[in-house]
Scaffold this motif. Structure first.
Motif, PDB file in Angstrom:
ATOM      1  N   PHE A  34       0.845  -1.195   0.000  1.00  0.00           N
ATOM      2  CA  PHE A  34       0.000   0.000   0.000  1.00  0.00           C
ATOM      3  C   PHE A  34       0.878   1.241   0.000  1.00  0.00           C
ATOM      4  O   PHE A  34       1.989   1.244   0.533  1.00  0.00           O
ATOM      5  N   TYR A  36       0.159   5.185   1.320  1.00  0.00           N
ATOM      6  CA  TYR A  36      -0.737   6.131   1.966  1.00  0.00           C
ATOM      7  C   TYR A  36      -0.095   7.518   1.920  1.00  0.00           C
ATOM      8  O   TYR A  36       1.130   7.654   1.907  1.00  0.00           O
ATOM      9  N   LEU A  46      -5.507   6.404   1.673  1.00  0.00           N
ATOM     10  CA  LEU A  46      -4.982   5.397   0.760  1.00  0.00           C
ATOM     11  C   LEU A  46      -4.836   5.971  -0.646  1.00  0.00           C
ATOM     12  O   LEU A  46      -5.783   6.526  -1.196  1.00  0.00           O
ATOM     13  N   LYS A  49      -3.072   0.355  -3.921  1.00  0.00           N
ATOM     14  CA  LYS A  49      -2.709  -0.904  -3.273  1.00  0.00           C
ATOM     15  C   LYS A  49      -2.437  -1.964  -4.332  1.00  0.00           C
ATOM     16  O   LYS A  49      -2.978  -1.901  -5.447  1.00  0.00           O
ATOM     17  N   TYR A  51      -2.299  -6.231  -4.779  1.00  0.00           N
ATOM     18  CA  TYR A  51      -2.509  -7.562  -4.222  1.00  0.00           C
ATOM     19  C   TYR A  51      -1.894  -8.621  -5.122  1.00  0.00           C
ATOM     20  O   TYR A  51      -1.208  -9.522  -4.668  1.00  0.00           O
ATOM     21  N   PHE A  90       3.626   7.294   2.947  1.00  0.00           N
ATOM     22  CA  PHE A  90       4.005   6.073   3.650  1.00  0.00           C
ATOM     23  C   PHE A  90       3.754   4.852   2.779  1.00  0.00           C
ATOM     24  O   PHE A  90       2.679   4.692   2.201  1.00  0.00           O
ATOM     25  N   LEU A 104      -0.752  -3.567   9.354  1.00  0.00           N
ATOM     26  CA  LEU A 104       0.161  -2.992   8.378  1.00  0.00           C
ATOM     27  C   LEU A 104       1.524  -2.742   9.006  1.00  0.00           C
ATOM     28  O   LEU A 104       1.620  -2.313  10.159  1.00  0.00           O
TER      29      LEU A 104
END
Lengths: 116, 116
Positions: A34, A36, A46, A49, A51, A90, A104
Motif C-alpha cells: 500500500f 498512503y 490510501l 494498493k 494484491y 508512507f 500494516l
C-alpha cells in the motif's frame, strides 16, 4: 519477519517535474502493498494498493506504483507533480490473510516538498 | 470520503495517570485498529478489535493498555497507568472487512499524547 524501508526521508522537486518515491520491502511471500499519504493535520489516506496481477497499479491523483518481486520494491511515481502533492507518503505491507490484512507494517515515511 | 474522528487531538498528562483516547470510526465498519508513532519513528501496529474482542496485538500493547467499544460508541484506548515512553501519536483506523476491497483502512488524524 517483514519490514518496509523508505530510504529517502525527504524529497524536494519542482512543480511539474516527475517524481519517484522509493519503497523496499522484506517478506518471504508475496505481500499486499500500500501507499498512503498524510496531509498536515489529517489522517492517512490510501493512494493505491497491490494484491496480485498487473504489477503496475493506478491510484488517485494520477499516482501509480510498480511492484517488482525481483527487486522487492514498490516505488511510487507521478509524471507531473503539483504543489498540493506536498505531504508525507508512507509505504506499507500486509501479510494479507484474515485479520492480518489490517496489520500494516509501515515505512518511516518520505516527506515530499514541491517547490512552486 | 469516510472519516475517522479522534478526540482529543492533543492530550498532556502526568506520568502514572490514566488516559483514554477516543476514536469515532466509520459508521458501518466492523474492524478497528490502534497504531502508535513515536516522533521520528515508524508507525507501528498495536492492536486490532472485532466483534467485541481483541483479535491480535503486538508486543507494544502492554498490560497497561486496554481497548473497548461499549455499545457501538467510541472505540477507546485506555492506558493505566501511563509511562513516559507512552508519549507518541496514536492513530485509530477502521475497516469494513478483511478481504477484497472491504479491507481498506481509514485512519484518523491522530491523538498526540504527551506524558510528563
Amino acid at each position: 519477519a517483514q519490514s518496509v524501508t523508505q530510504p529517502d526521508a525527504r524529497v524536494t522537486v519542482s512543480e511539474g517535474a516527475s517524481l519517484q518515491l522509493r519503497c523496499k520491502y522484506s517478506y518471504s511471500a508475496t505481500p499486499y502493498l500500500f501507499w498512503y499519504v498524510q496531509y498536515p493535520r489529517q489522517g492517512l489516506q490510501l493512494l493505491l494498493k497491490y494484491y496480485s496481477g498487473d504489477p503496475v497499479v493506478q491510484g488517485v491523483n494520477s499516482f501509480e506504483a510498480e511492484f517488482s518481486k525481483s527487486n522487492s520494491s514498490f516505488h511510487l511515481q507521478k509524471a507531473s507533480v503539483h504543489w498540493s502533492d506536498s505531504a508525507v507518503y508512507f509505504c506499507a505491507l500486509s501479510r494479507g490473510r484474515g485479520s492480518a490484512l489490517g496489520r500494516l507494517h509501515f515505512g518511516a515515511g518520505t516527506q515530499l516538498i514541491v517547490i512552486p | 470520503g469516510p472519516k475517522v474522528l479522534q478526540i482529543p487531538s492533543h492530550q498532556i498528562i502526568d506520568m502514572g495517570q490514566m488516559v483514554t483516547l477516543n476514536c469515532d470510526p466509520v459508521s458501518n465498519h466492523l474492524y478497528f485498529y490502534w497504531y502508535k508513532q513515536i516522533l521520528g519513528q515508524q508507525m507501528e501496529f498495536l492492536v486490532n478489535f472485532y466483534n467485541g474482542k481483541v483479535m491480535e496485538k503486538s508486543k507494544l500493547f502492554k498490560d497497561q493498555f486496554s481497548v473497548e467499544r461499549p455499545d457501538g460508541s467510541y472505540f477507546t484506548l485506555k492506558i493505566q497507568p501511563t509511562a513516559l515512553e507512552d508519549s507518541a501519536v496514536y492513530f485509530c483506523a477502521s475497516s469494513f472487512g478483511t478481504g477484497g476491497s472491504a479491507e481498506t483502512l481509514y485512519f484518523g488524524s491522530g491523538t498526540r499524547l504527551t506524558v510528563l
